[in-house]
Design an enzyme around this catalytic site. Structure first.
Site, PDB file in Angstrom:
ATOM      1  N   GLN A 122       0.831  -1.200   0.000  1.00 29.25           N
ATOM      2  CA  GLN A 122       0.000   0.000   0.000  1.00 29.25           C
ATOM      3  C   GLN A 122       0.872   1.259   0.000  1.00 29.25           C
ATOM      4  O   GLN A 122       0.544   2.247  -0.656  1.00 29.25           O
ATOM      5  CB  GLN A 122      -0.926  -0.005   1.218  1.00 29.25           C
ATOM      6  CG  GLN A 122      -2.017   1.056   1.166  1.00 29.25           C
ATOM      7  CD  GLN A 122      -3.029   0.808   0.063  1.00 29.25           C
ATOM      8  OE1 GLN A 122      -3.218  -0.336  -0.375  1.00 29.25           O
ATOM      9  NE2 GLN A 122      -3.669   1.863  -0.400  1.00 29.25           N
ATOM     10  N   TRP A 150      -7.773   8.560  -4.325  1.00 22.63           N
ATOM     11  CA  TRP A 150      -7.841   7.344  -5.139  1.00 22.63           C
ATOM     12  C   TRP A 150      -7.109   6.161  -4.514  1.00 22.63           C
ATOM     13  O   TRP A 150      -7.481   5.010  -4.730  1.00 22.63           O
ATOM     14  CB  TRP A 150      -7.261   7.648  -6.530  1.00 22.63           C
ATOM     15  CG  TRP A 150      -7.994   8.740  -7.220  1.00 22.63           C
ATOM     16  CD1 TRP A 150      -7.615  10.055  -7.320  1.00 22.63           C
ATOM     17  CD2 TRP A 150      -9.260   8.658  -7.859  1.00 22.63           C
ATOM     18  NE1 TRP A 150      -8.568  10.782  -7.991  1.00 22.63           N
ATOM     19  CE2 TRP A 150      -9.590   9.944  -8.342  1.00 22.63           C
ATOM     20  CE3 TRP A 150     -10.162   7.604  -8.091  1.00 22.63           C
ATOM     21  CZ2 TRP A 150     -10.768  10.213  -9.022  1.00 22.63           C
ATOM     22  CZ3 TRP A 150     -11.333   7.868  -8.767  1.00 22.63           C
ATOM     23  CH2 TRP A 150     -11.631   9.161  -9.230  1.00 22.63           C
ATOM     24  N   ALA A 152      -5.828   4.716  -0.845  1.00 18.98           N
ATOM     25  CA  ALA A 152      -5.931   4.918   0.600  1.00 18.98           C
ATOM     26  C   ALA A 152      -4.554   5.121   1.231  1.00 18.98           C
ATOM     27  O   ALA A 152      -3.577   4.470   0.841  1.00 18.98           O
ATOM     28  CB  ALA A 152      -6.625   3.729   1.260  1.00 18.98           C
ATOM     29  N   SER A 157      -6.256   1.408   4.366  1.00 19.36           N
ATOM     30  CA  SER A 157      -6.809   0.737   3.185  1.00 19.36           C
ATOM     31  C   SER A 157      -7.605  -0.521   3.528  1.00 19.36           C
ATOM     32  O   SER A 157      -7.175  -1.357   4.324  1.00 19.36           O
ATOM     33  CB  SER A 157      -5.673   0.340   2.228  1.00 19.36           C
ATOM     34  OG  SER A 157      -6.169  -0.467   1.167  1.00 19.36           O
ATOM     35  N   HIS A 159      -8.039  -2.884   1.520  1.00 17.97           N
ATOM     36  CA  HIS A 159      -7.340  -4.023   0.924  1.00 17.97           C
ATOM     37  C   HIS A 159      -6.411  -4.693   1.938  1.00 17.97           C
ATOM     38  O   HIS A 159      -6.149  -5.885   1.851  1.00 17.97           O
ATOM     39  CB  HIS A 159      -6.546  -3.575  -0.301  1.00 17.97           C
ATOM     40  CG  HIS A 159      -7.401  -3.309  -1.501  1.00 17.97           C
ATOM     41  ND1 HIS A 159      -7.993  -4.319  -2.225  1.00 17.97           N
ATOM     42  CD2 HIS A 159      -7.789  -2.153  -2.085  1.00 17.97           C
ATOM     43  CE1 HIS A 159      -8.696  -3.792  -3.226  1.00 17.97           C
ATOM     44  NE2 HIS A 159      -8.590  -2.482  -3.156  1.00 17.97           N
ATOM     45  N   ASP A 166     -11.160  -5.610  -5.857  1.00 25.75           N
ATOM     46  CA  ASP A 166     -11.528  -4.816  -7.024  1.00 25.75           C
ATOM     47  C   ASP A 166     -11.859  -5.805  -8.131  1.00 25.75           C
ATOM     48  O   ASP A 166     -11.031  -6.662  -8.473  1.00 25.75           O
ATOM     49  CB  ASP A 166     -10.372  -3.910  -7.446  1.00 25.75           C
ATOM     50  CG  ASP A 166     -10.122  -2.802  -6.439  1.00 25.75           C
ATOM     51  OD1 ASP A 166     -11.023  -2.523  -5.624  1.00 25.75           O
ATOM     52  OD2 ASP A 166      -9.026  -2.211  -6.475  1.00 25.75           O
ATOM     53  N   GLU A 214     -15.986   4.446  -6.757  1.00 26.86           N
ATOM     54  CA  GLU A 214     -15.265   3.327  -7.356  1.00 26.86           C
ATOM     55  C   GLU A 214     -16.254   2.210  -7.675  1.00 26.86           C
ATOM     56  O   GLU A 214     -16.557   1.377  -6.806  1.00 26.86           O
ATOM     57  CB  GLU A 214     -14.171   2.812  -6.412  1.00 26.86           C
ATOM     58  CG  GLU A 214     -13.057   3.811  -6.160  1.00 26.86           C
ATOM     59  CD  GLU A 214     -11.880   3.211  -5.383  1.00 26.86           C
ATOM     60  OE1 GLU A 214     -11.985   2.028  -4.969  1.00 26.86           O
ATOM     61  OE2 GLU A 214     -10.876   3.914  -5.201  1.00 26.86           O
ATOM     62  N   HIS A 217     -15.017  -1.571  -6.593  1.00 26.47           N
ATOM     63  CA  HIS A 217     -14.498  -1.957  -5.281  1.00 26.47           C
ATOM     64  C   HIS A 217     -15.606  -2.538  -4.409  1.00 26.47           C
ATOM     65  O   HIS A 217     -16.555  -1.846  -4.028  1.00 26.47           O
ATOM     66  CB  HIS A 217     -13.902  -0.719  -4.600  1.00 26.47           C
ATOM     67  CG  HIS A 217     -13.259  -1.005  -3.277  1.00 26.47           C
ATOM     68  ND1 HIS A 217     -11.893  -1.012  -3.073  1.00 26.47           N
ATOM     69  CD2 HIS A 217     -13.786  -1.296  -2.060  1.00 26.47           C
ATOM     70  CE1 HIS A 217     -11.620  -1.277  -1.810  1.00 26.47           C
ATOM     71  NE2 HIS A 217     -12.763  -1.456  -1.170  1.00 26.47           N
TER      72      HIS A 217
END
Length: 241
Positions: A122, A150, A152, A157, A159, A166, A214, A217
């Site tokens: 990240q 856009w 994090a 994040s 993710h 995504d 998004e 996502h």
């Protein structure tokens, strides 16, 4: 002799009283500290929009990661990988696999293009995004602000939680607004909640989520929460409040 004995007893009695007074003061001071910490934590919880459920091990799927809520430094997750190398929290693997398989049965071709990311990954993505804005002439501060819209900020994040993916259409793999017009995204937006997933960053909720729209996502929150979020047209932050 009696006077001396009497004075000794009085002295010891006074000493015991003094000790009890000190102990009482210390205990009271300790209670004040604990109470203050509790109130402080409660204030932060309300301020950040966190609920007890989002912190409970039994509701791991509701953990909140956004620009105002950083994941714990010692945060870890046990992942399971797909054949294409993408991995997610192993607890959501079956639901995600089932969702993709059911979409394929409808003649669609959804593809996972991003899944679990480590903190280091990240950081790299965020720094690269800042670099692009710097190359376009933005100042360091403005570049960081734009990048955060856009990508994090590391530690915030989804993710990193292993609960987010995504997903794009095989026929259109660009991460832009046009993604919403693909048959794959239309199906996912209407059906993902049945598998415990939500479209995490809706177009009209950016001021609440802190992330721009998004349409690719998806975030796992569990079937019960996903159904309520979908039916009420709200985002995760609003659900937790």
């Amino acid at each position: 002799m009696d006077d001396k004995y009497s004075k000794e007893r009085k002295k010891k009695r006074n000493q015991r009283k003094h000790n009890r007074k000190i102990l009482t003061l210390l205990l009271g001071f300790l209670i004040i500290i604990i109470s203050s910490l509790f109130i402080h934590d409660l204030f932060l919880e309300k301020k950040s929009g966190l609920s007890y459920a989002s912190q409970s091990p039994t509701n791991w799927q509701l953990i909140l990661a956004n620009p105002w809520n950083t994941l714990p430094e010692n945060f870890t997750v046990e992942t399971k990988s797909f054949t294409n190398g993408h991995s997610v929290d192993k607890r959501i693997f079956n639901d995600l696999e089932r969702m993709l398989e059911d979409a394929e049965k409808e003649g669609l071709s959804p593809i996972i293009c991003s899944s679990y990311r480590s903190l280091e990954k990240q950081k790299t993505l965020f720094e690269n995004k800042i670099g692009k804005y710097l190359n376009n002439g933005l100042s360091n501060e403005d570049a960081a602000v734009e990048a955060a819209k856009w990508i994090a900020v590391p530690g915030t994040s989804e993710h990193q939680t292993g609960l987010a993916v995504d997903i794009v259409a095989k026929s259109y793999q660009m991460l832009d607004k046009e993604q919403e017009n693909t048959p794959e995204q239309k199906w996912l937006m209407e059906n993902s909640y049945k598998y415990g997933f939500i479209l995490r960053y809706p177009e009209n909720k950016s001021d609440i989520t802190g992330i721009s729209y998004e349409p690719w996502h998806y975030r796992y929150v569990g079937k019960e929460a996903a159904k309520e979020i979908y039916e009420n047209g709200i985002c995760l932050e609003e659900y937790l409040e």
